[in-house]
Design a protein around this motif. Structure first.
Motif, mmCIF file in Angstrom:
data_model
loop_
_atom_site.group_PDB
_atom_site.id
_atom_site.type_symbol
_atom_site.label_atom_id
_atom_site.label_comp_id
_atom_site.label_asym_id
_atom_site.label_seq_id
_atom_site.Cartn_x
_atom_site.Cartn_y
_atom_site.Cartn_z
ATOM 1 N N MET A 12 73.431 122.955 18.354
ATOM 2 C CA MET A 12 73.878 122.440 17.074
ATOM 3 C C MET A 12 74.737 123.443 16.316
ATOM 4 S SD MET A 12 70.501 120.263 16.157
ATOM 5 C CE MET A 12 71.135 119.348 14.767
ATOM 6 N N ALA A 13 74.683 124.694 16.704
ATOM 7 C CA ALA A 13 75.535 125.710 16.077
ATOM 8 C C ALA A 13 76.928 125.720 16.669
ATOM 9 C CB ALA A 13 74.886 127.095 16.225
ATOM 10 N N ALA A 14 77.122 124.991 17.768
ATOM 11 C CA ALA A 14 78.431 124.923 18.416
ATOM 12 C C ALA A 14 79.158 123.655 17.964
ATOM 13 C CB ALA A 14 78.250 124.907 19.940
ATOM 14 N N LEU A 15 80.436 123.775 17.750
ATOM 15 C CA LEU A 15 81.244 122.625 17.349
ATOM 16 C C LEU A 15 81.639 121.796 18.562
ATOM 17 C CD1 LEU A 15 83.557 124.378 14.759
ATOM 18 C CD2 LEU A 15 81.665 122.822 14.294
ATOM 19 N N ASN A 16 81.768 120.491 18.373
ATOM 20 C CA ASN A 16 82.224 119.583 19.426
ATOM 21 C C ASN A 16 83.711 119.325 19.266
ATOM 22 O OD1 ASN A 16 79.593 119.275 20.274
ATOM 23 N ND2 ASN A 16 79.235 117.494 19.002
ATOM 24 N N VAL A 17 84.493 120.354 19.399
ATOM 25 C CA VAL A 17 85.937 120.163 19.243
ATOM 26 C C VAL A 17 86.653 120.431 20.538
ATOM 27 C CG1 VAL A 17 86.047 120.581 16.778
ATOM 28 C CG2 VAL A 17 86.238 122.501 18.325
ATOM 29 N N PRO A 39 71.316 117.445 21.087
ATOM 30 C CA PRO A 39 70.009 117.094 21.655
ATOM 31 C C PRO A 39 69.270 116.016 20.872
ATOM 32 C CG PRO A 39 69.870 119.151 20.451
ATOM 33 C CD PRO A 39 71.326 118.757 20.464
ATOM 34 N N LEU A 40 68.470 115.236 21.589
ATOM 35 C CA LEU A 40 67.559 114.268 20.986
ATOM 36 C C LEU A 40 66.132 114.801 21.095
ATOM 37 C CD1 LEU A 40 68.841 110.870 22.441
ATOM 38 C CD2 LEU A 40 69.151 111.737 20.123
ATOM 39 N N GLY A 41 65.273 114.378 20.219
ATOM 40 C CA GLY A 41 63.858 114.723 20.331
ATOM 41 C C GLY A 41 63.444 116.007 19.660
ATOM 42 N N VAL A 42 64.362 116.689 19.004
ATOM 43 C CA VAL A 42 64.020 117.962 18.373
ATOM 44 C C VAL A 42 63.059 117.732 17.208
ATOM 45 C CG1 VAL A 42 64.928 119.995 17.204
ATOM 46 C CG2 VAL A 42 66.177 118.986 19.109
ATOM 47 N N ASN A 43 63.293 116.676 16.452
ATOM 48 C CA ASN A 43 62.404 116.379 15.335
ATOM 49 C C ASN A 43 60.990 116.099 15.836
ATOM 50 O OD1 ASN A 43 61.751 115.962 12.620
ATOM 51 N ND2 ASN A 43 62.105 113.773 12.788
ATOM 52 N N GLU A 98 63.790 129.564 1.962
ATOM 53 C CA GLU A 98 64.792 130.450 2.553
ATOM 54 C C GLU A 98 65.389 129.827 3.812
ATOM 55 O OE1 GLU A 98 67.514 133.282 3.223
ATOM 56 O OE2 GLU A 98 66.423 132.890 1.378
ATOM 57 N N LEU A 99 64.571 129.142 4.608
ATOM 58 C CA LEU A 99 65.077 128.469 5.804
ATOM 59 C C LEU A 99 66.130 127.434 5.415
ATOM 60 C CD1 LEU A 99 65.067 127.879 8.827
ATOM 61 C CD2 LEU A 99 63.125 126.347 8.436
ATOM 62 N N ALA A 100 65.865 126.660 4.372
ATOM 63 C CA ALA A 100 66.830 125.659 3.910
ATOM 64 C C ALA A 100 68.140 126.318 3.491
ATOM 65 C CB ALA A 100 66.235 124.849 2.764
ATOM 66 N N ARG A 101 68.047 127.439 2.800
ATOM 67 C CA ARG A 101 69.265 128.161 2.389
ATOM 68 C C ARG A 101 70.063 128.623 3.609
ATOM 69 N NH1 ARG A 101 65.650 130.543 -1.455
ATOM 70 N NH2 ARG A 101 66.061 129.700 -3.518
ATOM 71 N N GLN A 102 69.357 129.153 4.602
ATOM 72 C CA GLN A 102 70.032 129.623 5.821
ATOM 73 C C GLN A 102 70.699 128.468 6.551
ATOM 74 O OE1 GLN A 102 67.255 131.832 8.194
ATOM 75 N NE2 GLN A 102 66.940 133.392 6.630
ATOM 76 N N VAL A 103 70.007 127.341 6.629
ATOM 77 C CA VAL A 103 70.588 126.168 7.299
ATOM 78 C C VAL A 103 71.847 125.723 6.570
ATOM 79 C CG1 VAL A 103 70.220 123.716 7.800
ATOM 80 C CG2 VAL A 103 68.440 125.384 8.361
ATOM 81 N N MET A 104 71.791 125.647 5.250
ATOM 82 C CA MET A 104 72.955 125.214 4.480
ATOM 83 C C MET A 104 74.112 126.213 4.606
ATOM 84 S SD MET A 104 72.227 122.269 3.566
ATOM 85 C CE MET A 104 73.773 121.999 2.730
ATOM 86 N N ARG A 105 73.796 127.507 4.661
ATOM 87 C CA ARG A 105 74.858 128.505 4.881
ATOM 88 C C ARG A 105 75.491 128.301 6.259
ATOM 89 N NH1 ARG A 105 71.586 132.210 1.742
ATOM 90 N NH2 ARG A 105 70.446 132.831 3.580
ATOM 91 N N GLY A 106 74.667 127.987 7.262
ATOM 92 C CA GLY A 106 75.200 127.739 8.601
ATOM 93 C C GLY A 106 76.074 126.495 8.646
ATOM 94 N N ILE A 107 75.637 125.438 7.988
ATOM 95 C CA ILE A 107 76.443 124.213 7.931
ATOM 96 C C ILE A 107 77.769 124.498 7.232
ATOM 97 C CG2 ILE A 107 76.583 121.919 6.870
ATOM 98 C CD1 ILE A 107 73.515 121.700 7.386
ATOM 99 N N LYS A 108 77.714 125.200 6.120
ATOM 100 C CA LYS A 108 78.936 125.533 5.374
ATOM 101 C C LYS A 108 79.873 126.383 6.217
ATOM 102 C CE LYS A 108 81.247 126.278 1.321
ATOM 103 N NZ LYS A 108 82.567 126.366 1.858
ATOM 104 N N GLY A 137 69.701 116.696 8.460
ATOM 105 C CA GLY A 137 70.600 115.859 9.249
ATOM 106 C C GLY A 137 71.977 115.873 8.623
ATOM 107 N N GLY A 138 72.936 115.475 9.382
ATOM 108 C CA GLY A 138 74.290 115.435 8.843
ATOM 109 C C GLY A 138 75.181 114.569 9.709
ATOM 110 N N THR A 139 76.285 114.173 9.144
ATOM 111 C CA THR A 139 77.264 113.366 9.855
ATOM 112 C C THR A 139 78.639 113.930 9.580
ATOM 113 O OG1 THR A 139 75.912 111.396 9.566
ATOM 114 C CG2 THR A 139 78.218 111.042 10.109
ATOM 115 N N ALA A 140 79.439 114.034 10.610
ATOM 116 C CA ALA A 140 80.817 114.485 10.451
ATOM 117 C C ALA A 140 81.744 113.330 10.804
ATOM 118 C CB ALA A 140 81.099 115.676 11.358
#
Length: 115
Positions: free
Chosen positions: A110-115, A67-71, A2-12, A36-39
């Motif tokens: 990470m939920a905030a966009l860098n725009v 942020p770094l070091g979260v993993n 379920e966590l993976a689904r929520q993360v993917m919904r957030g990314i989408k 992880g992801g790359t834009a």
């Protein structure tokens, strides 16, 4: 799962917000949750701001927008919770509380966009 689904919904949700498409991915099996992801985008040359002919030099500062070091913090949490690292109960509670703050800050950033 379920966590993976929520993360993917957030990314989408965020990619939809900036009219971006998810065009690939990979699966890696880990004993801990890892995403992880790359834009990548393109801009016209006229939109690029360049301070000088050679804008980067050894010794320049790098400004990170995520942020770094979260993993590492998440892995430490997993080790503490599984008992693979042995610490006193008080120290364990303090470490887990600090890790929770690190992880929540990472989620917020990470939920905030860098725009």
């Amino acid at each position: 799962m379920e966590l993976a689904r929520q993360v993917m919904r957030g990314i989408k949700s965020k990619t939809d917000e900036v009219n971006c498409k998810i065009s690939g991915g990979q699966t890696v099996m880990n004993p801990w949750f890892l995403v992880g992801g790359t834009a990548i985008t393109t801009v016209p040359n006229a939109s690029i701001v360049q301070a000088c002919e050679n804008p980067f030099q050894i010794g320049d500062s790098v400004i990170l927008t995520k942020p770094l070091g979260v993993n590492l913090a998440g892995r430490l949490r997993d080790l503490l919770e599984s008992g693979d690292i042995s610490v006193g109960e008080t120290q364990k509670e303090e470490l887990l509380a600090e890790i929770e703050v690190v992880e929540q800050n990472a989620v917020d950033q990470m939920a905030a966009l860098n725009v």
